[in-house]
Write a protein that holds these residues in place. Structure first.
Motif, PDB file in Angstrom:
ATOM      1  N   TYR A 175       3.252   6.377   1.767  1.00 54.89           N
ATOM      2  CA  TYR A 175       2.658   4.852   0.612  1.00 54.89           C
ATOM      3  C   TYR A 175       2.023   4.201   1.194  1.00 54.89           C
ATOM      4  O   TYR A 175       0.625   3.622   0.575  1.00 54.89           O
ATOM      5  CB  TYR A 175       4.433   3.527   0.402  1.00 54.89           C
ATOM      6  CG  TYR A 175       4.249   2.174   0.028  1.00 54.89           C
ATOM      7  CD1 TYR A 175       4.346   2.427  -1.605  1.00 54.89           C
ATOM      8  CD2 TYR A 175       2.970   1.519   0.121  1.00 54.89           C
ATOM      9  CE1 TYR A 175       4.178   1.987  -2.118  1.00 54.89           C
ATOM     10  CE2 TYR A 175       3.321   0.376  -0.047  1.00 54.89           C
ATOM     11  CZ  TYR A 175       3.433   0.161  -1.342  1.00 54.89           C
ATOM     12  OH  TYR A 175       3.365  -0.555  -2.589  1.00 54.89           O
TER      13      TYR A 175
ATOM     14  N   ALA B  67      -1.700   4.335  -0.756  1.00 57.03           N
ATOM     15  CA  ALA B  67      -2.489   3.009  -1.360  1.00 57.03           C
ATOM     16  C   ALA B  67      -4.088   2.833  -0.300  1.00 57.03           C
ATOM     17  O   ALA B  67      -4.567   2.125  -1.649  1.00 57.03           O
ATOM     18  CB  ALA B  67      -1.515   1.531  -0.364  1.00 57.03           C
ATOM     19  N   THR B  68      -3.762   3.446   0.683  1.00 52.88           N
ATOM     20  CA  THR B  68      -5.514   3.201   1.054  1.00 52.88           C
ATOM     21  C   THR B  68      -6.410   3.615   0.287  1.00 52.88           C
ATOM     22  O   THR B  68      -7.133   3.296   0.081  1.00 52.88           O
ATOM     23  CB  THR B  68      -4.860   3.886   2.602  1.00 52.88           C
ATOM     24  OG1 THR B  68      -4.770   2.805   3.592  1.00 52.88           O
ATOM     25  CG2 THR B  68      -6.717   3.418   3.456  1.00 52.88           C
TER      26      THR B  68
ATOM     27  N   LEU C 219      -1.149  -3.454  -7.122  1.00 51.18           N
ATOM     28  CA  LEU C 219      -0.495  -2.545  -5.532  1.00 51.18           C
ATOM     29  C   LEU C 219       0.215  -4.105  -4.555  1.00 51.18           C
ATOM     30  O   LEU C 219       1.527  -3.709  -3.767  1.00 51.18           O
ATOM     31  CB  LEU C 219      -2.378  -2.832  -5.358  1.00 51.18           C
ATOM     32  CG  LEU C 219      -1.831  -1.783  -3.756  1.00 51.18           C
ATOM     33  CD1 LEU C 219      -0.438  -0.997  -3.574  1.00 51.18           C
ATOM     34  CD2 LEU C 219      -3.075  -1.311  -3.091  1.00 51.18           C
ATOM     35  N   TRP C 220      -0.805  -5.118  -4.377  1.00 54.49           N
ATOM     36  CA  TRP C 220      -0.420  -6.261  -3.828  1.00 54.49           C
ATOM     37  C   TRP C 220       1.106  -6.616  -4.185  1.00 54.49           C
ATOM     38  O   TRP C 220       2.228  -6.914  -3.263  1.00 54.49           O
ATOM     39  CB  TRP C 220      -1.009  -7.391  -3.863  1.00 54.49           C
ATOM     40  CG  TRP C 220      -0.453  -8.528  -3.150  1.00 54.49           C
ATOM     41  CD1 TRP C 220       0.489  -9.955  -3.471  1.00 54.49           C
ATOM     42  CD2 TRP C 220      -0.090  -8.652  -2.234  1.00 54.49           C
ATOM     43  NE1 TRP C 220       0.817 -11.082  -2.996  1.00 54.49           N
ATOM     44  CE2 TRP C 220       0.753 -10.021  -1.781  1.00 54.49           C
ATOM     45  CE3 TRP C 220      -0.192  -7.930  -0.778  1.00 54.49           C
ATOM     46  CZ2 TRP C 220       1.374 -10.787  -0.366  1.00 54.49           C
ATOM     47  CZ3 TRP C 220       0.324  -8.204   0.398  1.00 54.49           C
ATOM     48  CH2 TRP C 220       0.625 -10.100   0.545  1.00 54.49           C
TER      49      TRP C 220
ATOM     50  N   ASN D   7       3.689  -4.549  -6.077  1.00 52.67           N
ATOM     51  CA  ASN D   7       4.842  -4.119  -5.687  1.00 52.67           C
ATOM     52  C   ASN D   7       5.053  -3.452  -3.762  1.00 52.67           C
ATOM     53  O   ASN D   7       5.819  -3.213  -3.715  1.00 52.67           O
ATOM     54  CB  ASN D   7       4.511  -2.190  -6.106  1.00 52.67           C
ATOM     55  CG  ASN D   7       4.118  -2.521  -7.607  1.00 52.67           C
ATOM     56  OD1 ASN D   7       5.671  -2.208  -8.185  1.00 52.67           O
ATOM     57  ND2 ASN D   7       3.459  -1.810  -8.314  1.00 52.67           N
ATOM     58  N   THR D   8       3.975  -3.863  -2.821  1.00 52.89           N
ATOM     59  CA  THR D   8       4.448  -3.598  -1.926  1.00 52.89           C
ATOM     60  C   THR D   8       4.814  -4.899  -1.307  1.00 52.89           C
ATOM     61  O   THR D   8       5.919  -4.642  -0.294  1.00 52.89           O
ATOM     62  CB  THR D   8       2.323  -3.271  -1.320  1.00 52.89           C
ATOM     63  OG1 THR D   8       1.370  -2.659  -1.707  1.00 52.89           O
ATOM     64  CG2 THR D   8       2.803  -3.562  -0.447  1.00 52.89           C
TER      65      THR D   8
END
Length: 151
Positions: A7, A11-12, A54-55, A57-58
């Motif tokens: 993950y 993500a990176t 993304l934020w 979901n994280t």
């Protein structure tokens, strides 16, 4: 642990792609041509929307993991009881039976985040991801004592 590393890596990579697309959007905006500026605005906007998703979901994954740790410490994590197919998937009929138990448990204690967490796991096992996510969001809100939206 492998899931966290994957993950983080993905993500990176996604953030790097967002940066490249955003930079291209800025460069297109600076050309001064109307068509290029329109494409540049969209190319600049898409990474912003992607970063927002993304934020969220994280944050969701982090909060669900936090609740799993709390429930594990209490000894209330649901056991991985349903039988599996030879391919490794949970047997559908067994998952439905466990789901019925979890749903009844949640109906008996609708204000307990633990029952919603276990219901979310049952939804996931029954391959109903949207409802699993909603049930987990409700468990997180109940645990954090935030207002809970009702459908």
């Amino acid at each position: 642990m492998g899931g966290k590393i994957t993950y983080f890596f993905l993500a990176t990579v996604l953030v790097i792609v967002f940066g490249v697309v955003g930079l291209e959007g800025v460069l297109l905006l600076l050309t001064g041509e109307p068509a290029a500026m329109g494409m540049g605005a969209v190319a600049f906007l898409l990474p912003c929307i992607g970063a927002w998703f993304l934020w969220h979901n994280t944050r969701f994954a982090r909060d669900a993991h936090r609740l799993a740790h709390v429930l594990e410490a209490e000894g209330g994590l649901p056991a991985d009881e349903p039988p599996r197919t030879p391919g490794g998937r949970i047997d559908r009929d067994a998952a439905d039976a466990v789901f019925a138990e979890r749903q009844a448990e949640t109906e008996d204690a609708p204000g307990d985040w633990r029952t919603w967490f276990r219901l979310a796991v049952a939804y996931h096992d029954a391959r109903d991801t949207p409802r699993a996510r909603k049930a987990m969001q409700r468990a997180i809100a109940l645990h954090d004592k935030k207002p809970v939206r009702t459908a």
